[in-house]
Design an enzyme around this catalytic site. Structure first.
Site, PDB file in Angstrom:
ATOM      1  CE1 TYR A 164      99.829 -40.424-103.846  1.00 39.16           C
ATOM      2  CE2 TYR A 164      99.083 -38.538-102.564  1.00 39.16           C
ATOM      3  CZ  TYR A 164      99.437 -39.099-103.779  1.00 39.16           C
ATOM      4  OH  TYR A 164      99.405 -38.335-104.910  1.00 39.16           O
ATOM      5  CG  HIS A 194     103.809 -32.043-109.990  1.00 36.27           C
ATOM      6  ND1 HIS A 194     104.609 -33.133-110.214  1.00 36.27           N
ATOM      7  CD2 HIS A 194     102.632 -32.543-109.504  1.00 36.27           C
ATOM      8  CE1 HIS A 194     103.953 -34.238-109.871  1.00 36.27           C
ATOM      9  NE2 HIS A 194     102.755 -33.908-109.450  1.00 36.27           N
ATOM     10  CG  ASN A 307      97.458 -31.910-102.786  1.00 39.57           C
ATOM     11  OD1 ASN A 307      97.208 -32.898-102.125  1.00 39.57           O
ATOM     12  ND2 ASN A 307      96.883 -31.701-103.948  1.00 39.57           N
ATOM     13  CE1 TYR A 395      58.771  -4.812-119.635  1.00 39.87           C
ATOM     14  CE2 TYR A 395      59.829  -6.776-120.522  1.00 39.87           C
ATOM     15  CZ  TYR A 395      58.679  -6.072-120.215  1.00 39.87           C
ATOM     16  OH  TYR A 395      57.459  -6.615-120.471  1.00 39.87           O
ATOM     17  NE  ARG A 398      58.194  -1.071-116.719  1.00 37.02           N
ATOM     18  CZ  ARG A 398      57.317  -1.756-117.461  1.00 37.02           C
ATOM     19  NH1 ARG A 398      56.486  -2.581-116.881  1.00 37.02           N
ATOM     20  NH2 ARG A 398      57.287  -1.617-118.766  1.00 37.02           N
ATOM     21  CG  PHE A 444      92.790 -33.022-103.899  1.00 33.41           C
ATOM     22  CD1 PHE A 444      92.126 -33.320-105.080  1.00 33.41           C
ATOM     23  CD2 PHE A 444      93.157 -34.070-103.068  1.00 33.41           C
ATOM     24  CE1 PHE A 444      91.839 -34.629-105.431  1.00 33.41           C
ATOM     25  CE2 PHE A 444      92.866 -35.385-103.409  1.00 33.41           C
ATOM     26  CZ  PHE A 444      92.205 -35.663-104.601  1.00 33.41           C
ATOM     27  CD  GLU A 529      95.815 -36.684-110.118  1.00 34.78           C
ATOM     28  OE1 GLU A 529      95.922 -35.895-111.087  1.00 34.78           O
ATOM     29  OE2 GLU A 529      96.703 -36.844-109.272  1.00 34.78           O
TER      30      GLU A 529
END
Length: 660
Positions: A164, A194, A307, A395, A398, A444, A529
């Site tokens: 791959y 990409h 990647n 508060y 404190r 990834f 994906e």
């Protein structure tokens, strides 16, 4: 022959200069002539002579005299910009310099190196690399691992094994086998296709961090990149040649594909790139100006560059470091507010926190004691209300150890995850040289840093939420016993009225930003994906939340110092007086209304640069040394947060004796 790279209306033109006595004005005209030649309509001009323009350097934006000779005014291959009079800048125009150009005009090439081995980078180191304080070298061990993993890839290609991303397509195309003569084209196509991000580019600091972190991951030796290519990446980093990387487009699995592709695109000489020498320009020109060659991708190398989770994690490292800085300083600011509001320190007694021994809580209480202990640091303000009838505080004062404390613990938790992540291999497939094979997995996936950064935003936001309530107490005369909105002649003057509104607005905005992005997932790549982390947005909004926290605390710091003015001539403790003096070195007291935004920005800058911490830290550490006797073992609750060792001590303060 000298040559100059000239920017005209979004176009970059290489202009050779045959005669060194030619003027800067000639260079501008020649660049405009070439620009017109490339346009069907001559760029809207009838002739070069009618064009009026001025010229400035891309670095620093300094204006040039048109009558000076290029030899006297410019260096060879310098980048300049022709600005045509009457042009209106398009909102989509990429400026030659990023926002905050004044910071980059002072850039100096670093002389020191950090050696990366893929295993020992710290979040502090990464932020320093982002600031341009160091160059990068690989350790010999890292170089050896990189060579070994590349040998596995070369064997796969030679034997035409189906693997791959090396000999196949990507995502849905994982079953498409690519012939050997197309393997290099496959990697270039991957990077180009990409590179699909949108939005503003990352700042140079953040681009530098991203590039440095990717180098560190590649140095682990599980990516299959060649040492030659990795050295080219390092050379680009060391020359501060930084690709144009849009901030939006990653879903956080399969890694940060879009931003890392833009990173790789610049390295192969395509798209835009920035350097202190050039500003934004075409990547091929920027690389050439620094004597560098575009990378020629070999099989697997495009995938090796893009990647991983480095976008999420590099921004996350900045977030966690800034969070730690503002958390430390929040304690100092809150202590100053407590002084102004004449609060008691009894709530910070060691015994209270020993019976609920959260580490962050114990450290925050310690810091309050170190700044406010009457025995150690006499305070005239504290002495003025020693025998008042108030028993306990609200508060927001404190409960600072409990509220600020869990923020400290949250930061420590997130920092641990970030430190692991920046020293992790996050590629797919992974190359295991010792086994001489590649294995596909899911390292990834950005769920770890995504979840951690969502948690960080939620935790750190509380510093702003509680600070805004303290600002209200400072501004409200019924709660503070000070003039309304901390100004004289109320009505004529509004004082801190709208500054408090700004704090409230930022806190409200943070409430929406704190919604976790990592609870969302959208299936991508044709359901290949099918679960993603959305970590890119987690990182970006965590940074925005932290910036808002810094700004809210800057307003509280200003308000507390203004409150001190109404308590004079009484003085607070020595460390807090030092903090007051620091603030007054950049912001004068508020005697009557004036333009407030610059004051807020000045105080914000003090916090970002950690000046408030630097002033108070010596007193905190001195108190620590004096209250941990050598003969007394450190409490089991002691722990490290940044450079501080946390512990309890045995001191007790004596303010408000009537409580006893």
């Amino acid at each position: 022959m000298p040559r100059y790279t000239v920017h005209v209306r979004g176009e970059w033109l290489a202009v050779p200069c045959l005669n060194s006595t030619n003027t800067v004005g000639w260079l501008g005209k020649e660049a405009v002539r070439r620009y017109m030649k490339n346009k069907p309509d001559n760029g809207g001009f009838a002739s070069v002579e009618e064009v009026k323009f001025y010229i400035r350097r891309c670095k620093g934006l300094g204006l040039l005299d048109l009558d000076d000779t290029v030899e006297d005014a410019l260096e060879d291959n310098e980048f300049v910009e022709v600005v045509i009079e009457g042009d209106i800048m398009s909102p989509d125009f990429i400026p030659s310099q990023p926002e905050g150009v004044h910071l980059y005009s002072k850039y100096r090439e670093p002389e020191q190196y950090i050696f990366l081995d893929g295993n020992s980078l710290t979040t502090e180191d990464l932020v320093s690399l982002g600031k341009g304080l160091y160059k990068i070298k690989l350790t010999p061990e890292a170089e050896a691992r990189v060579k070994q993993s590349r040998e596995v890839i070369e064997r796969i290609v030679k034997e035409q094994t189906v693997v791959y991303g090396i000999t196949t397509g990507f995502g849905k195309f994982a079953r498409t086998v690519i012939p050997n003569n197309k393997l290099r084209e496959l990697q270039v196509n991957l990077v180009r296709s990409h590179s699909a991000g949108v939005g503003k580019p990352l700042s140079p600091e953040r681009s530098r961090m991203l590039l440095a972190l990717r180098i560190n991951v590649l140095a682990k030796g599980y990516s299959g990149i060649s040492l030659e290519t990795l050295q080219q990446v390092i050379e680009a980093f060391n020359a501060s040649c930084l690709p144009y990387i849009p901030e939006k487009g990653t879903v956080g699995a399969s890694g940060d594909l879009a931003p890392l592709s833009h990173l790789a695109l610049g390295l192969i000489g395509e798209g835009k790139m920035w350097s202190p020498k050039s500003g934004w320009a075409d990547a091929k020109y920027v690389l050439e100006a620094h004597g560098l060659r575009p990378i020629t991708l070999k099989p697997k190398e495009g995938l090796a560059l893009i990647n991983g989770t480095q976008m999420i994690t590099s921004l996350g490292c900045e977030a966690v470091e800034r969070a730690g800085a503002i958390a430390r300083q929040a304690d100092i600011i809150a202590a100053l507010t407590l002084e102004v509001l004449k609060g008691t320190t009894r709530a910070f007694d060691t015994d209270i926190h020993a019976v609920r021994p959260h580490r962050g809580q114990a450290e925050v209480a310690f810091r309050f004691r170190s700044l406010l202990d009457s025995d150690h640091h006499p305070s005239e303000i504290a002495e003025s209300h020693r025998f008042c009838d108030r028993v306990q505080d609200a508060y927001t004062m404190r409960c600072c150890p409990q509220v600020h404390g869990v923020v400290n613990d949250t930061i420590a938790f997130v920092k641990d995850i970030m430190t692991t992540e920046i020293n992790s291999a996050t590629d797919n497939p992974m190359v295991f040289a010792e086994r001489a094979e590649t294995i596909s997995g899911g390292n990834f996936h950005g769920e770890y840093p995504a979840k951690a950064l969502d948690y960080l935003a939620i935790g750190v936001h509380e510093l702003a939420a509680i600070s805004e309530r303290r600002i209200e107490r400072l501004c409200n005369p019924s709660l503070s016993e000070l003039p309304a909105f901390l100004v004289t002649e109320g009505g004529l003057n509004s004082g801190f009225m709208i500054a408090h509104c700004t704090a409230a607005a930022l806190v409200s905005e943070n409430k929406a930003l704190c919604h976790p992005s990592s609870v969302d997932s959208l299936s991508t790549s044709a359901a290949t994906e099918d679960h993603v982390s959305m970590g890119g947005w987690a990182a970006r909004k965590a940074l925005r939340v932290i910036e808002h926290v810094e700004q809210v605390l800057a307003i509280e710091l200003l308000a507390a110092c203004q409150g001190i003015e109404f308590l004079r001539p009484l003085r607070t403790t020595t460390p807090l007086e030092k903090v007051y003096d620091l603030v007054r070195s950049v912001v004068r007291p508020w005697m009557k209304d004036r333009f407030m935004a610059p004051d807020i920005e000045a105080a914000h800058r003090l916090l970002v640069e950690q000046k408030v911490w630097e002033v108070a830290k010596p007193y905190i550490e001195k108190y620590r040394r004096e209250h941990i006797p050598e003969s007394r073992p450190i409490s089991p609750t002691a722990f490290s947060l940044g450079s501080l060792e946390m512990s309890t001590d045995v001191s007790h303060d004596h303010r408000h004796q009537d409580e006893l």
